[in-house]
Design a protein around this motif. Structure first.
Motif, PDB file in Angstrom:
ATOM      1  N   LEU A  19       7.396  80.647  37.321  1.00 17.82           N
ATOM      2  CA  LEU A  19       8.677  79.670  37.940  1.00 17.82           C
ATOM      3  C   LEU A  19       7.716  79.191  39.132  1.00 17.82           C
ATOM      4  CD1 LEU A  19      11.167  78.611  37.834  1.00 17.82           C
ATOM      5  CD2 LEU A  19      11.903  80.620  39.394  1.00 17.82           C
ATOM      6  N   GLY A  58       7.036  83.801  31.335  1.00 19.91           N
ATOM      7  CA  GLY A  58       6.556  82.382  31.980  1.00 19.91           C
ATOM      8  C   GLY A  58       6.825  82.451  33.249  1.00 19.91           C
ATOM      9  N   THR A 118      11.664  68.573  34.211  1.00 18.63           N
ATOM     10  CA  THR A 118      10.810  68.289  35.470  1.00 18.63           C
ATOM     11  C   THR A 118      10.417  67.138  35.650  1.00 18.63           C
ATOM     12  OG1 THR A 118       8.819  69.151  34.547  1.00 18.63           O
ATOM     13  CG2 THR A 118       9.982  70.935  35.358  1.00 18.63           C
ATOM     14  N   TRP A 171       6.544  75.894  29.839  1.00 27.95           N
ATOM     15  CA  TRP A 171       7.504  76.878  30.697  1.00 27.95           C
ATOM     16  C   TRP A 171       7.084  78.147  30.296  1.00 27.95           C
ATOM     17  CZ3 TRP A 171      13.279  75.274  31.542  1.00 27.95           C
ATOM     18  CH2 TRP A 171      13.349  73.704  31.916  1.00 27.95           C
ATOM     19  N   TYR A 172       6.968  78.602  29.188  1.00 19.99           N
ATOM     20  CA  TYR A 172       6.869  80.081  28.535  1.00 19.99           C
ATOM     21  C   TYR A 172       5.955  80.100  27.534  1.00 19.99           C
ATOM     22  CZ  TYR A 172      11.555  80.957  30.536  1.00 19.99           C
ATOM     23  OH  TYR A 172      12.724  80.917  31.923  1.00 19.99           O
ATOM     24  N   GLU A 206       7.791  71.051  28.095  1.00 22.18           N
ATOM     25  CA  GLU A 206       7.974  69.840  27.997  1.00 22.18           C
ATOM     26  C   GLU A 206       6.699  68.934  27.418  1.00 22.18           C
ATOM     27  OE1 GLU A 206       9.783  68.376  31.711  1.00 22.18           O
ATOM     28  OE2 GLU A 206      10.098  70.404  32.285  1.00 22.18           O
TER      29      GLU A 206
END
Length: 115
Positions: A52, A50, A5, A34-35, A24
């Motif tokens: 979104l 996660g 991202t 993310w999760y 990340e």
């Protein structure tokens, strides 16, 4: 890295333990989660939950299942990404191919070659 991202991303990390994260790492304690890992069957399966975010096709919730199975010529990795909520953007299939087939495979093969 093709599937991140931020141009600040230094690495993508999956911590394969209960409560671990897939994130990340931007360095200096910064990044994007993310999760969260909600299921582990060591050597067989990881289950992650996660969110979104709108800039990435949401808002939505996502449940990711990564299953490993031994094959005669290696290990088969299966990905199931169930998303629900307001969905936009592209299908996650190509992104996961980049992460697991490109990134993980490349890492494992380079580690194997160095052993």
């Amino acid at each position: 890295m093709d599937f991140v991202t931020s141009d600040r991303t230094q690495r993508f990390v999956i911590e394969p333990v209960l409560g671990g994260r897939a994130f990340e790492d931007f360095g200096d304690g910064e990044g994007l989660v993310w999760y969260t890992v909600i299921g582990v069957d060591a050597g067989r399966e990881l289950v992650l939950a996660g969110h979104l975010l709108p800039p990435f096709g949401g808002p939505a919730t996502t449940a990711l299942r990564v299953t490993l199975s031994a094959q005669a010529d290696g290990t088969l990795v299966k990905i199931r990404d169930d998303r629900f909520g307001i969905l936009g953007g592209d299908s996650p299939v190509e992104g996961w191919r980049i992460v697991f087939d490109g990134g993980l495979r490349h890492y494992l093969e380079s580690e194997s070659a160095n052993s």
